[in-house]
Design a protein around this motif. Sequence first.
Motif, PDB file in Angstrom:
ATOM      1  N   PRO A 124      -0.465  -2.817  13.992  1.00 56.77           N
ATOM      2  CA  PRO A 124      -0.782  -1.393  14.042  1.00 56.77           C
ATOM      3  C   PRO A 124      -2.084  -1.153  14.807  1.00 56.77           C
ATOM      4  CG  PRO A 124      -1.111  -2.264  11.847  1.00 56.77           C
ATOM      5  CD  PRO A 124      -0.461  -3.328  12.626  1.00 56.77           C
ATOM      6  N   SER A 126      -4.526   0.495  14.067  1.00 55.78           N
ATOM      7  CA  SER A 126      -5.718   0.520  13.224  1.00 55.78           C
ATOM      8  C   SER A 126      -6.087  -0.871  12.700  1.00 55.78           C
ATOM      9  CB  SER A 126      -5.475   1.448  12.039  1.00 55.78           C
ATOM     10  OG  SER A 126      -4.381   0.991  11.277  1.00 55.78           O
ATOM     11  N   TRP A 127      -5.444  -1.904  13.191  1.00 55.85           N
ATOM     12  CA  TRP A 127      -5.701  -3.251  12.682  1.00 55.85           C
ATOM     13  C   TRP A 127      -7.106  -3.709  13.063  1.00 55.85           C
ATOM     14  CZ3 TRP A 127      -2.652  -5.962   9.441  1.00 55.85           C
ATOM     15  CH2 TRP A 127      -2.973  -7.299   9.226  1.00 55.85           C
ATOM     16  N   TYR A 136     -10.438 -16.176  12.997  1.00 56.56           N
ATOM     17  CA  TYR A 136      -9.975 -14.934  12.368  1.00 56.56           C
ATOM     18  C   TYR A 136      -9.889 -15.100  10.854  1.00 56.56           C
ATOM     19  CZ  TYR A 136      -6.855 -11.174  10.945  1.00 56.56           C
ATOM     20  OH  TYR A 136      -6.300 -10.099  10.313  1.00 56.56           O
ATOM     21  N   GLN A 138      -8.868 -12.743   7.433  1.00 61.15           N
ATOM     22  CA  GLN A 138      -8.311 -11.461   6.979  1.00 61.15           C
ATOM     23  C   GLN A 138      -9.181 -10.936   5.835  1.00 61.15           C
ATOM     24  OE1 GLN A 138      -6.790  -8.472   6.504  1.00 61.15           O
ATOM     25  NE2 GLN A 138      -4.860  -9.374   7.086  1.00 61.15           N
ATOM     26  N   ARG A 142      -7.870  -2.788   2.905  1.00 61.12           N
ATOM     27  CA  ARG A 142      -6.600  -2.073   2.738  1.00 61.12           C
ATOM     28  C   ARG A 142      -5.467  -3.014   2.355  1.00 61.12           C
ATOM     29  NH1 ARG A 142      -6.373   0.738   8.433  1.00 61.12           N
ATOM     30  NH2 ARG A 142      -6.999  -1.358   8.932  1.00 61.12           N
ATOM     31  N   TRP A 145      -4.143  -5.603  -1.858  1.00 64.72           N
ATOM     32  CA  TRP A 145      -2.990  -5.714  -2.763  1.00 64.72           C
ATOM     33  C   TRP A 145      -2.139  -6.933  -2.462  1.00 64.72           C
ATOM     34  CZ3 TRP A 145       1.866  -5.589  -0.476  1.00 64.72           C
ATOM     35  CH2 TRP A 145       1.891  -5.175   0.844  1.00 64.72           C
ATOM     36  N   ASN A 146      -2.298  -7.492  -1.270  1.00 64.88           N
ATOM     37  CA  ASN A 146      -1.450  -8.606  -0.856  1.00 64.88           C
ATOM     38  C   ASN A 146      -2.065  -9.960  -1.142  1.00 64.88           C
ATOM     39  OD1 ASN A 146       0.887  -9.602   0.354  1.00 64.88           O
ATOM     40  ND2 ASN A 146      -0.128  -9.827   2.316  1.00 64.88           N
TER      41      ASN A 146
ATOM     42  N   HIS B  70       4.724  -7.143   6.822  1.00 63.55           N
ATOM     43  CA  HIS B  70       4.102  -5.854   6.521  1.00 63.55           C
ATOM     44  C   HIS B  70       4.859  -4.711   7.187  1.00 63.55           C
ATOM     45  CE1 HIS B  70       0.748  -7.308   4.317  1.00 63.55           C
ATOM     46  NE2 HIS B  70       0.337  -8.093   5.280  1.00 63.55           N
ATOM     47  N   LYS B  71       5.402  -4.981   8.350  1.00 65.74           N
ATOM     48  CA  LYS B  71       6.105  -3.928   9.070  1.00 65.74           C
ATOM     49  C   LYS B  71       7.422  -3.590   8.394  1.00 65.74           C
ATOM     50  CE  LYS B  71       6.298  -2.707  13.892  1.00 65.74           C
ATOM     51  NZ  LYS B  71       5.995  -3.184  15.227  1.00 65.74           N
ATOM     52  N   TYR B 106      -1.185 -13.432   8.669  1.00 63.53           N
ATOM     53  CA  TYR B 106      -1.687 -12.067   8.747  1.00 63.53           C
ATOM     54  C   TYR B 106      -0.593 -11.029   8.607  1.00 63.53           C
ATOM     55  CZ  TYR B 106       0.040 -12.678  13.474  1.00 63.53           C
ATOM     56  OH  TYR B 106       0.835 -12.927  14.551  1.00 63.53           O
ATOM     57  N   VAL B 108       2.594 -11.333   6.715  1.00 61.46           N
ATOM     58  CA  VAL B 108       3.657 -11.509   5.737  1.00 61.46           C
ATOM     59  C   VAL B 108       3.201 -11.052   4.357  1.00 61.46           C
ATOM     60  CG1 VAL B 108       5.065 -13.238   4.574  1.00 61.46           C
ATOM     61  CG2 VAL B 108       4.753 -13.358   7.015  1.00 61.46           C
ATOM     62  N   VAL B 109       4.082 -10.332   3.663  1.00 63.17           N
ATOM     63  CA  VAL B 109       3.820  -9.909   2.292  1.00 63.17           C
ATOM     64  C   VAL B 109       4.004 -11.105   1.365  1.00 63.17           C
ATOM     65  CG1 VAL B 109       4.590  -8.415   0.443  1.00 63.17           C
ATOM     66  CG2 VAL B 109       4.546  -7.557   2.771  1.00 63.17           C
ATOM     67  N   LYS B 114       5.012  -7.703  -5.037  1.00 61.88           N
ATOM     68  CA  LYS B 114       3.864  -6.836  -4.759  1.00 61.88           C
ATOM     69  C   LYS B 114       4.329  -5.414  -4.452  1.00 61.88           C
ATOM     70  CE  LYS B 114       0.883 -10.415  -3.859  1.00 61.88           C
ATOM     71  NZ  LYS B 114       0.068 -10.911  -4.962  1.00 61.88           N
ATOM     72  N   ILE B 115       5.587  -5.253  -4.109  1.00 63.92           N
ATOM     73  CA  ILE B 115       6.095  -3.953  -3.686  1.00 63.92           C
ATOM     74  C   ILE B 115       7.105  -3.409  -4.684  1.00 63.92           C
ATOM     75  CG2 ILE B 115       7.158  -2.686  -1.797  1.00 63.92           C
ATOM     76  CD1 ILE B 115       6.422  -5.045  -0.015  1.00 63.92           C
ATOM     77  N   LEU B 162       3.814  -0.067  -5.046  1.00 62.07           N
ATOM     78  CA  LEU B 162       3.328   0.749  -3.942  1.00 62.07           C
ATOM     79  C   LEU B 162       4.228   1.960  -3.777  1.00 62.07           C
ATOM     80  CD1 LEU B 162       2.519  -1.968  -1.273  1.00 62.07           C
ATOM     81  CD2 LEU B 162       0.971  -0.906  -2.867  1.00 62.07           C
ATOM     82  N   LEU B 170       3.021   2.891   3.735  1.00 60.48           N
ATOM     83  CA  LEU B 170       2.815   2.370   2.388  1.00 60.48           C
ATOM     84  C   LEU B 170       1.453   2.785   1.873  1.00 60.48           C
ATOM     85  CD1 LEU B 170       4.005  -1.319   2.250  1.00 60.48           C
ATOM     86  CD2 LEU B 170       4.873   0.579   0.959  1.00 60.48           C
ATOM     87  N   ILE B 177      -5.071   4.761  -1.092  1.00 63.38           N
ATOM     88  CA  ILE B 177      -5.394   4.076   0.164  1.00 63.38           C
ATOM     89  C   ILE B 177      -4.111   3.820   0.937  1.00 63.38           C
ATOM     90  CG2 ILE B 177      -6.317   1.950   1.155  1.00 63.38           C
ATOM     91  CD1 ILE B 177      -8.084   1.694  -1.286  1.00 63.38           C
ATOM     92  N   VAL B 179      -2.131   1.664   3.137  1.00 62.33           N
ATOM     93  CA  VAL B 179      -2.264   0.227   3.327  1.00 62.33           C
ATOM     94  C   VAL B 179      -2.336  -0.110   4.814  1.00 62.33           C
ATOM     95  CG1 VAL B 179      -1.075  -1.931   3.016  1.00 62.33           C
ATOM     96  CG2 VAL B 179      -1.226  -0.350   1.139  1.00 62.33           C
ATOM     97  N   GLN B 180      -1.342   0.283   5.538  1.00 61.12           N
ATOM     98  CA  GLN B 180      -1.386   0.170   6.992  1.00 61.12           C
ATOM     99  C   GLN B 180      -0.441   1.214   7.541  1.00 61.12           C
ATOM    100  OE1 GLN B 180      -3.107  -1.461   9.158  1.00 61.12           O
ATOM    101  NE2 GLN B 180      -4.133  -2.942   7.868  1.00 61.12           N
ATOM    102  N   SER B 181      -0.798   1.788   8.649  1.00 60.40           N
ATOM    103  CA  SER B 181       0.112   2.703   9.320  1.00 60.40           C
ATOM    104  C   SER B 181       0.779   1.954  10.462  1.00 60.40           C
ATOM    105  CB  SER B 181      -0.657   3.911   9.848  1.00 60.40           C
ATOM    106  OG  SER B 181       0.224   4.744  10.535  1.00 60.40           O
ATOM    107  N   TRP B 182       2.022   1.578  10.264  1.00 57.98           N
ATOM    108  CA  TRP B 182       2.703   0.754  11.251  1.00 57.98           C
ATOM    109  C   TRP B 182       3.481   1.591  12.240  1.00 57.98           C
ATOM    110  CZ3 TRP B 182       2.094  -4.465  11.577  1.00 57.98           C
ATOM    111  CH2 TRP B 182       1.369  -5.038  10.545  1.00 57.98           C
TER     112      TRP B 182
END
Lengths: 147, 204
Positions: A124, A126-127, A136, A138, A142, A145-146, B70-71, B106, B108-109, B114-115, B162, B170, B177, B179-182
Amino acid sequence: MNFDDFKMMNNADGSFNKVLVEPAELCVVLSYLKNNAEFAFDRLNTIIAVDLGVEVGKFELIYDLHSIETGKTARISVIIDRNSPHIPSVVEIFKSAYFDECEIYDMFGIVFDKNSDLKRLLMPQSWIGYPLRKDYVQNDERLAWND
Amino acid sequence: MNVIISSIDFIYNWARSNSIWPMTFATSCCGIEMMQTSAANFDIARFGSEVFRATPRQADLLICAGTITHKMAPALLKLYQQMPEPKYVIAMGACTCGGGMFTDSYSVVNGIDKIIPVDIYLPMCPPKPEALLDSLIKLQKQIRKETILDRQKYIAGHISALKLDENEDLLIEDSGIIVQSWGLTGDLNEGLDKDLSGGPAYEF
């Protein structure tokens, strides 16, 4: 600019050598290899980006060229500084480089100058950070939760 | 009273547990094993689950077969919300149980719990068809133990962690919050006015 190195790229056994090129000369070299009838490398297979590590402090970009006419392959290597990763864009020579450059920008944060529409391709917009860099981490809150 | 209800439960659960319709949700290699399970050698039809539905609205069971990125996460949650209740989830494979070998990735859920709530965990990489059949039998046993009096308990146990907002991003419900705008839906209209016929727009 001496192009004798490029004539030695393809070995007799079908393998090929990598030729190191300065970042400033990249566009000239690729344009010559594409338009010169002797080479006729008219296709850019892919661009490979390698993070050589924080200690070395360099990124390596490998341009994988292919000639449909002669069937030969060429590999042009460019090494750039890790702290200010800038390199000229080659979309003016090979249009197909656009998606490669966007993905490399997405994953490594290498900025391609003169690429007018450079943006993140997979992640995304916004990443935070560039995921395929060696250092890198993480730590985006945001995504807490993961964890 | 209990005699009547337990009789109703018995008939109701017998019918339900022998006709669990799964939804095809194969996101990676576990999907191959899921297809294998439904094919002739293993024949999931023996357990009444051969009717794989391509829409969540006709499905009782979500076999989440494969890595969830995540996507993909908003799509998974939306499909889960579209399923009619009572609905069940089998987390098939190590990735859906807890991230598997992509735990530090980076993208993978780390487990679909979690969901969305998960009923059966099936950790292998990928699980054999026998294992999927075994988890299906375990789910059937679980369904046969249920009673229609436990409706509230069922609803309380099936709240997803979520939520989706109006742009289908999400978000965590407590804090709000995003989480991410994909860009799953929001950016779709953005590129429509561009002329993409000649490749990306550049000034040469």
